[in-house]
Write a protein that holds these residues in place. Sequence first.
Motif, mmCIF file in Angstrom:
data_model
loop_
_atom_site.group_PDB
_atom_site.id
_atom_site.type_symbol
_atom_site.label_atom_id
_atom_site.label_comp_id
_atom_site.label_asym_id
_atom_site.label_seq_id
_atom_site.Cartn_x
_atom_site.Cartn_y
_atom_site.Cartn_z
ATOM 1 N N SER A 193 44.804 -10.448 -0.780
ATOM 2 C CA SER A 193 46.007 -10.564 -1.772
ATOM 3 C C SER A 193 46.296 -11.660 -2.301
ATOM 4 O O SER A 193 46.582 -12.054 -3.559
ATOM 5 N N THR A 194 45.713 -12.946 -1.635
ATOM 6 C CA THR A 194 46.044 -14.045 -2.117
ATOM 7 C C THR A 194 44.867 -14.395 -3.071
ATOM 8 O O THR A 194 45.007 -15.163 -4.193
ATOM 9 N N PHE A 195 43.818 -14.140 -2.654
ATOM 10 C CA PHE A 195 42.652 -14.541 -3.209
ATOM 11 C C PHE A 195 42.003 -13.761 -4.233
ATOM 12 O O PHE A 195 41.142 -13.859 -5.000
ATOM 13 N N GLY A 196 42.172 -12.376 -4.029
ATOM 14 C CA GLY A 196 41.711 -11.458 -4.793
ATOM 15 C C GLY A 196 40.276 -11.022 -4.150
ATOM 16 O O GLY A 196 39.860 -11.569 -2.958
ATOM 17 N N ASN A 197 39.490 -10.362 -4.780
ATOM 18 C CA ASN A 197 38.251 -9.825 -4.148
ATOM 19 C C ASN A 197 37.102 -9.781 -5.305
ATOM 20 O O ASN A 197 37.516 -10.231 -6.293
ATOM 21 N N GLU A 198 36.223 -8.974 -4.714
ATOM 22 C CA GLU A 198 35.081 -9.290 -5.829
ATOM 23 C C GLU A 198 35.068 -8.182 -7.164
ATOM 24 O O GLU A 198 34.462 -8.440 -7.972
ATOM 25 N N LYS A 199 36.118 -7.263 -6.981
ATOM 26 C CA LYS A 199 36.459 -6.538 -8.207
ATOM 27 C C LYS A 199 37.619 -6.981 -8.787
ATOM 28 O O LYS A 199 37.521 -6.572 -10.205
ATOM 29 N N ASN A 200 38.470 -7.649 -8.295
ATOM 30 C CA ASN A 200 39.699 -8.150 -9.142
ATOM 31 C C ASN A 200 40.035 -9.578 -8.594
ATOM 32 O O ASN A 200 40.532 -9.636 -7.264
ATOM 33 N N HIS A 201 39.763 -10.766 -9.259
ATOM 34 C CA HIS A 201 40.114 -11.961 -8.857
ATOM 35 C C HIS A 201 41.650 -12.390 -9.047
ATOM 36 O O HIS A 201 41.880 -13.614 -8.479
#
Length: 222
Positions: A193-201
């Motif tokens: 939630s803080t850093f995002g993920n590979e699909k949504n930064h």
Amino acid sequence: NRGLALVHHELVEQKIAEARALEERTTSAEIVSWQSVSSSQDPEVVRSYLLQYPDGRFVALAEAKISSLERVAAEQKIVEARLKEERARDVEDGAWREAAISNDLGVVNSYLKSYPEGRYVDLARQQLKFLERSQFGVAVVIGNKNYSSKLIPEVNYAHNDADLFLEVINKNMGYSSENIIDLRDASQAQMLSTFGNEKNHKGKLWSFLDSKGRSDVVIFYS
């Protein structure tokens, strides 16, 4: 012959008298001219006497007077230049004092613009950097003492480390508390939630960033 001699003598005496009268008139005119310029404080006025009487009786006095006046004028220019420099220094000191205590980026930038070679340029740049951090700097501080997995032992110092780092970036580095994301015993979901993920930064950290790219980002993990 005697009569001619007397006539010649009289003519000579007349010429001598005329010469003396002319000399007296010339001397009198020179004296008047010198008296008219001798008290002047303008070297050019005194120099006018020398132009009129280059071999006059007061040439030495005129030259000494001119030299003295020019020396005084040169010294006065030095004094005026120093006073001007002191006034400029006082104005710059006032501008810097205002910038040094200001929390406004515009005030500090105004000092730097007005005094690009000023005496406080280095300090002003440090102040600007501090204010930019305060306004735009973002920090993520993570102190993970406890983990959900039993395979990972408890990290006793993690919370203390995070607390100390928070104090450093807040008080010493100028990061605003509003721009600090403080996580303790963060779960995987909180990290994503803080850093995002590979699909949504675009996680929480991304939302804190300045749109003009002025954010310094610090990430601390313990």
